[in-house]
Design a protein around this motif. Structure first.
Motif, PDB file in Angstrom:
ATOM      1  N   LEU A 225      59.177   4.180  35.773  1.00  0.00           N
ATOM      2  CA  LEU A 225      57.962   4.265  36.579  1.00  0.00           C
ATOM      3  C   LEU A 225      57.884   5.601  37.313  1.00  0.00           C
ATOM      4  CD1 LEU A 225      57.922   0.626  37.981  1.00  0.00           C
ATOM      5  CD2 LEU A 225      56.254   1.603  36.385  1.00  0.00           C
ATOM      6  N   MET A 226      59.001   6.072  37.847  1.00  0.00           N
ATOM      7  CA  MET A 226      58.994   7.363  38.539  1.00  0.00           C
ATOM      8  C   MET A 226      58.606   8.499  37.594  1.00  0.00           C
ATOM      9  SD  MET A 226      59.436   7.266  41.755  1.00  0.00           S
ATOM     10  CE  MET A 226      59.565   9.042  41.893  1.00  0.00           C
ATOM     11  N   ALA A 227      58.946   8.350  36.311  1.00  0.00           N
ATOM     12  CA  ALA A 227      58.618   9.384  35.327  1.00  0.00           C
ATOM     13  C   ALA A 227      57.171   9.319  34.866  1.00  0.00           C
ATOM     14  CB  ALA A 227      59.547   9.267  34.121  1.00  0.00           C
ATOM     15  N   GLY A 228      56.410   8.314  35.335  1.00  0.00           N
ATOM     16  CA  GLY A 228      55.002   8.222  34.984  1.00  0.00           C
ATOM     17  C   GLY A 228      54.694   7.256  33.868  1.00  0.00           C
ATOM     18  N   ASN A 229      55.655   6.426  33.497  1.00  0.00           N
ATOM     19  CA  ASN A 229      55.445   5.444  32.436  1.00  0.00           C
ATOM     20  C   ASN A 229      54.976   4.106  32.999  1.00  0.00           C
ATOM     21  OD1 ASN A 229      56.665   6.938  30.051  1.00  0.00           O
ATOM     22  ND2 ASN A 229      58.397   6.967  31.476  1.00  0.00           N
ATOM     23  N   ALA A 230      54.448   3.272  32.124  1.00  0.00           N
ATOM     24  CA  ALA A 230      54.268   1.850  32.406  1.00  0.00           C
ATOM     25  C   ALA A 230      55.504   1.116  31.900  1.00  0.00           C
ATOM     26  CB  ALA A 230      53.020   1.319  31.709  1.00  0.00           C
ATOM     27  N   VAL A 231      55.748  -0.087  32.429  1.00  0.00           N
ATOM     28  CA  VAL A 231      56.930  -0.854  32.048  1.00  0.00           C
ATOM     29  C   VAL A 231      56.540  -2.291  31.725  1.00  0.00           C
ATOM     30  CG1 VAL A 231      59.120  -1.827  32.853  1.00  0.00           C
ATOM     31  CG2 VAL A 231      58.555   0.547  33.375  1.00  0.00           C
ATOM     32  N   VAL A 232      57.056  -2.781  30.608  1.00  0.00           N
ATOM     33  CA  VAL A 232      56.994  -4.207  30.277  1.00  0.00           C
ATOM     34  C   VAL A 232      58.424  -4.722  30.287  1.00  0.00           C
ATOM     35  CG1 VAL A 232      56.436  -5.922  28.515  1.00  0.00           C
ATOM     36  CG2 VAL A 232      54.885  -3.998  28.918  1.00  0.00           C
TER      37      VAL A 232
ATOM     38  N   ALA B 109      48.221 -13.358  22.471  1.00  0.00           N
ATOM     39  CA  ALA B 109      47.071 -12.774  23.165  1.00  0.00           C
ATOM     40  C   ALA B 109      47.498 -12.188  24.516  1.00  0.00           C
ATOM     41  CB  ALA B 109      45.976 -13.816  23.359  1.00  0.00           C
ATOM     42  N   ALA B 110      48.393 -12.899  25.217  1.00  0.00           N
ATOM     43  CA  ALA B 110      48.877 -12.406  26.505  1.00  0.00           C
ATOM     44  C   ALA B 110      49.715 -11.156  26.327  1.00  0.00           C
ATOM     45  CB  ALA B 110      49.677 -13.491  27.210  1.00  0.00           C
ATOM     46  N   LEU B 111      50.522 -11.111  25.282  1.00  0.00           N
ATOM     47  CA  LEU B 111      51.316  -9.926  24.994  1.00  0.00           C
ATOM     48  C   LEU B 111      50.415  -8.736  24.693  1.00  0.00           C
ATOM     49  CD1 LEU B 111      53.883  -8.349  24.325  1.00  0.00           C
ATOM     50  CD2 LEU B 111      53.874  -9.426  22.054  1.00  0.00           C
ATOM     51  N   ASP B 112      49.425  -8.950  23.843  1.00  0.00           N
ATOM     52  CA  ASP B 112      48.502  -7.863  23.502  1.00  0.00           C
ATOM     53  C   ASP B 112      47.753  -7.372  24.745  1.00  0.00           C
ATOM     54  OD1 ASP B 112      49.257  -8.112  20.874  1.00  0.00           O
ATOM     55  OD2 ASP B 112      47.514  -9.308  20.280  1.00  0.00           O
ATOM     56  N   ALA B 113      47.355  -8.299  25.589  1.00  0.00           N
ATOM     57  CA  ALA B 113      46.625  -7.925  26.804  1.00  0.00           C
ATOM     58  C   ALA B 113      47.507  -7.125  27.742  1.00  0.00           C
ATOM     59  CB  ALA B 113      46.101  -9.178  27.504  1.00  0.00           C
ATOM     60  N   ALA B 114      48.774  -7.517  27.869  1.00  0.00           N
ATOM     61  CA  ALA B 114      49.691  -6.795  28.746  1.00  0.00           C
ATOM     62  C   ALA B 114      49.943  -5.380  28.240  1.00  0.00           C
ATOM     63  CB  ALA B 114      51.012  -7.558  28.869  1.00  0.00           C
TER      64      ALA B 114
ATOM     65  N   ALA C 262      54.131  -6.039  43.365  1.00  0.00           N
ATOM     66  CA  ALA C 262      52.825  -6.450  43.886  1.00  0.00           C
ATOM     67  C   ALA C 262      52.746  -6.198  45.390  1.00  0.00           C
ATOM     68  CB  ALA C 262      52.586  -7.927  43.581  1.00  0.00           C
ATOM     69  N   LYS C 263      53.815  -6.534  46.125  1.00  0.00           N
ATOM     70  CA  LYS C 263      53.837  -6.299  47.566  1.00  0.00           C
ATOM     71  C   LYS C 263      53.784  -4.810  47.893  1.00  0.00           C
ATOM     72  CE  LYS C 263      56.330 -10.552  48.711  1.00  0.00           C
ATOM     73  NZ  LYS C 263      57.606 -11.140  49.210  1.00  0.00           N
ATOM     74  N   ALA C 264      54.344  -3.992  47.026  1.00  0.00           N
ATOM     75  CA  ALA C 264      54.381  -2.549  47.264  1.00  0.00           C
ATOM     76  C   ALA C 264      53.064  -1.862  46.922  1.00  0.00           C
ATOM     77  CB  ALA C 264      55.510  -1.922  46.456  1.00  0.00           C
ATOM     78  N   GLY C 265      52.169  -2.557  46.239  1.00  0.00           N
ATOM     79  CA  GLY C 265      50.894  -1.953  45.868  1.00  0.00           C
ATOM     80  C   GLY C 265      50.937  -1.137  44.593  1.00  0.00           C
ATOM     81  N   LEU C 266      51.871  -1.451  43.686  1.00  0.00           N
ATOM     82  CA  LEU C 266      51.886  -0.768  42.395  1.00  0.00           C
ATOM     83  C   LEU C 266      50.589  -1.090  41.658  1.00  0.00           C
ATOM     84  CD1 LEU C 266      53.982   0.903  40.600  1.00  0.00           C
ATOM     85  CD2 LEU C 266      54.317  -1.248  39.366  1.00  0.00           C
ATOM     86  N   PRO C 267      49.943  -0.097  41.056  1.00  0.00           N
ATOM     87  CA  PRO C 267      48.677  -0.355  40.368  1.00  0.00           C
ATOM     88  C   PRO C 267      48.791  -1.490  39.346  1.00  0.00           C
ATOM     89  CG  PRO C 267      48.992   1.991  40.581  1.00  0.00           C
ATOM     90  CD  PRO C 267      50.260   1.344  41.081  1.00  0.00           C
ATOM     91  N   GLU C 268      47.788  -2.320  39.321  1.00  0.00           N
ATOM     92  CA  GLU C 268      47.774  -3.476  38.429  1.00  0.00           C
ATOM     93  C   GLU C 268      47.877  -3.038  36.970  1.00  0.00           C
ATOM     94  OE1 GLU C 268      45.025  -7.458  37.608  1.00  0.00           O
ATOM     95  OE2 GLU C 268      44.566  -6.091  39.274  1.00  0.00           O
ATOM     96  N   GLY C 269      48.669  -3.758  36.219  1.00  0.00           N
ATOM     97  CA  GLY C 269      48.837  -3.468  34.800  1.00  0.00           C
ATOM     98  C   GLY C 269      49.991  -2.535  34.500  1.00  0.00           C
ATOM     99  N   LEU C 270      50.493  -1.836  35.516  1.00  0.00           N
ATOM    100  CA  LEU C 270      51.530  -0.834  35.281  1.00  0.00           C
ATOM    101  C   LEU C 270      52.893  -1.466  35.027  1.00  0.00           C
ATOM    102  CD1 LEU C 270      51.529   2.258  35.148  1.00  0.00           C
ATOM    103  CD2 LEU C 270      52.321   2.265  37.514  1.00  0.00           C
ATOM    104  N   PHE C 271      53.092  -2.658  35.576  1.00  0.00           N
ATOM    105  CA  PHE C 271      54.328  -3.405  35.333  1.00  0.00           C
ATOM    106  C   PHE C 271      53.956  -4.817  34.910  1.00  0.00           C
ATOM    107  CE2 PHE C 271      57.472  -6.524  36.694  1.00  0.00           C
ATOM    108  CZ  PHE C 271      58.617  -6.027  36.110  1.00  0.00           C
ATOM    109  N   ALA C 272      54.568  -5.283  33.837  1.00  0.00           N
ATOM    110  CA  ALA C 272      54.337  -6.655  33.376  1.00  0.00           C
ATOM    111  C   ALA C 272      55.671  -7.329  33.131  1.00  0.00           C
ATOM    112  CB  ALA C 272      53.507  -6.671  32.097  1.00  0.00           C
ATOM    113  N   ASN C 273      55.820  -8.522  33.654  1.00  0.00           N
ATOM    114  CA  ASN C 273      56.984  -9.359  33.389  1.00  0.00           C
ATOM    115  C   ASN C 273      56.544 -10.460  32.440  1.00  0.00           C
ATOM    116  OD1 ASN C 273      59.581 -10.722  33.756  1.00  0.00           O
ATOM    117  ND2 ASN C 273      58.381 -12.211  34.955  1.00  0.00           N
ATOM    118  N   LEU C 274      57.077 -10.457  31.227  1.00  0.00           N
ATOM    119  CA  LEU C 274      56.637 -11.401  30.203  1.00  0.00           C
ATOM    120  C   LEU C 274      57.799 -12.266  29.718  1.00  0.00           C
ATOM    121  CD1 LEU C 274      54.366  -9.135  27.962  1.00  0.00           C
ATOM    122  CD2 LEU C 274      53.661 -10.696  29.790  1.00  0.00           C
TER     123      LEU C 274
END
Length: 463
Positions: free
Chosen positions: A148-155, A25-30, A174-186
């Motif tokens: 990320l610079m190319a406009g992708n999201a990253v998991v 469920a966490a993977l699908d949500a990410a 998170a400290k840099a203010g990257l939009p939520e959801g754009l990077f996920a560490n799983l």
């Protein structure tokens, strides 16, 4: 039931950290969150992306005092070298940020009257980065920042041994203010990683690891029509010509073989030396190797830490023993390194001579602090032996004649050719390999090619 994974320190066998595997469920949500966040991010101007990612680099560097000992506990690298990885991280990240606008600019063919024509480069969607433990910041940043610079999201799925590195990336973003959801560490199992690849919500996989791991990536991606970038290791050779600066060659190649306890896919694992300078090279290499300090990586005096697993260390010991049984000579007495012990993560550095290509030490990836040295008559023999490998990541040539280096390099089956250096990634050049080393490229302008898709515009002017 939730299953936990543990980081077992190679230093003393203690548990550094324990984390639960993400459930499905966490993977699908990410993956769903990444898709939503990427839709807005792809419309964000490149300079605005660069601002955020530059802040992320700064945030990572601000954690250096915590990261350096943390790395030593996780994978055994001496603290005296910990900042080296962070400096490399910074160099690569800042370079890929700096070149993004030019690298991602539309390609415009020659002008044609009455028409506007160009090729735009757009993001793919979500990039899955699967990173290894041996250079946990460097291998990950090669893909994460340009994606990320190319406009992708990253998991990110980091290796179990270096799970805390993935958390450091998440903290920096998170400290840099990257939009939520754009990077996920799983924290994912192999099965879950394969599930993510086959989900239809991942559009590129960048994997660094073993050949078998690369085959598993390709199997998981089969039928999905997505890109799979693979860096799968090496058995990197060096050739020392008679005209080389011998002192420099010895110092550079011993470091290239032993640094990080030899646990580097582009480390030097075999050296071919012209017979006129062979004896002096071996003598100097042995003297330098005997000066290493094998001890706890938390001590600033330590120059060689433990290997990451006892099984890995015993594999390398087995290669050395097999070579000696076949007639080779091991020139370093392990007894001079009191920590060295069979069945442990602690292995003394080793230089082996009287070797040939019938020995696994010269053909199979060792990934440990050992190097075989062979005498050769000249460049034809050296080229033949350097190419006699299932791998092709990098090769190093030591000579005062750069024209000869370029000529020899052109004949080598490898992704990178060095002259008078080794074991380094220049972020302005493509990092790539041939044969079982894998396929695809990271870094440089070419690194953006696999993280974007082309879209052609052919616009006829009205009237």
């Amino acid at each position: 039931m939730t299953r936990n994974v543990r980081i077992v320190s190679p230093v003393d066998g203690s548990i550094v950290a324990e984390r639960p595997l993400a459930d499905d469920a966490a993977l699908d949500a990410a993956l769903a969150a990444a898709r939503e966040a990427q839709r807005a991010w792809r419309a964000t101007p490149i300079p605005a992306r660069a601002e955020i990612l530059t802040r992320a680099v700064d945030a990572m560097l601000a954690m250096a005092d915590e990261i350096v000992p943390e790395l030593a506990w996780q994978m055994g690298r001496p603290v005296r070298y910990g900042m080296g990885e962070l400096r490399g991280f910074e160099e690569r990240a800042r370079h890929m940020i700096a070149i993004a606008e030019e690298a991602l600019a539309p390609i415009r063919p020659e002008a044609m009257e009455g028409f506007t024509r160009f090729i735009a480069r757009g993001p793919l969607g979500t990039v899955l980065v699967i990173a290894p433990w041996n250079y946990p910041f460097l291998t990950a940043v090669n893909s994460i920042v340009p994606a990320l610079m190319a406009g992708n999201a990253v998991v990110l799925k980091h290796a179990t041994q270096t799970l805390l590195v993935g958390e450091r990336f998440a903290q920096a973003f998170a400290k840099a203010g990257l939009p939520e959801g754009l990077f996920a560490n799983l924290v994912l199992s192999h099965t879950q990683a394969a599930r993510a690849i086959g989900s239809g919500l991942v559009h590129q996989v960048n994997f660094t690891g073993s050949v078998e791991g690369g085959r598993a990536m390709e199997a998981a991606a089969s039928g999905r029509f997505i890109g799979v970038g693979l860096e799968l290791g090496g058995k990197d050779p060096a050739y020392v010509r008679a005209d080389a600066d011998l002192e420099h060659a010895i110092e550079t190649l011993v470091d290239g073989a032993m640094f990080n306890s030899g646990q580097s896919c582009c480390g030097i694992e075999r050296i071919y030396v012209e017979e006129a300078v062979y004896d002096r090279f071996v003598e100097g290499a042995v003297a330098l190797t005997r000066g290493y300090v094998l001890d706890t990586p938390l001590d600033e005096a330590t120059t060689l830490g433990p290997m990451v697993t006892a099984a890995g260390a015993d594999f390398v010991r087995g290669q050395v023993a097999e070579a000696v049984r076949a007639g080779a000579s091991a020139l370093i007495d392990p007894a001079a390194f009191p920590r060295d012990a069979a069945g442990s993560t602690w292995m003394a550095p080793q230089i082996v001579v009287d070797v040939d290509h019938s020995m696994s030490l010269m053909c199979e990836e060792s990934f440990g602090p050992v190097v075989g040295i062979m005498k050769v008559r000249g460049e034809d023999e050296a080229i033949r032996l350097m190419n006699d490998s299932d791998y092709g990541l990098s090769a190093a040539i030591f000579t005062r004649d750069l024209e000869a280096a370029a000529r020899i390099g052109a004949a080598l089956e490898t992704g990178t050719v060095f002259a008078n250096r080794c074991d380094y990634l220049d972020p302005a050049l493509a990092w790539t390999g041939v044969k079982n080393t894998g396929r695809g490229a990271t870094l440089s302008r070419l690194g953006y090619e696999t993280l974007t898709r082309p879209k052609s515009f052919h616009l006829r002017h009205p009237g």
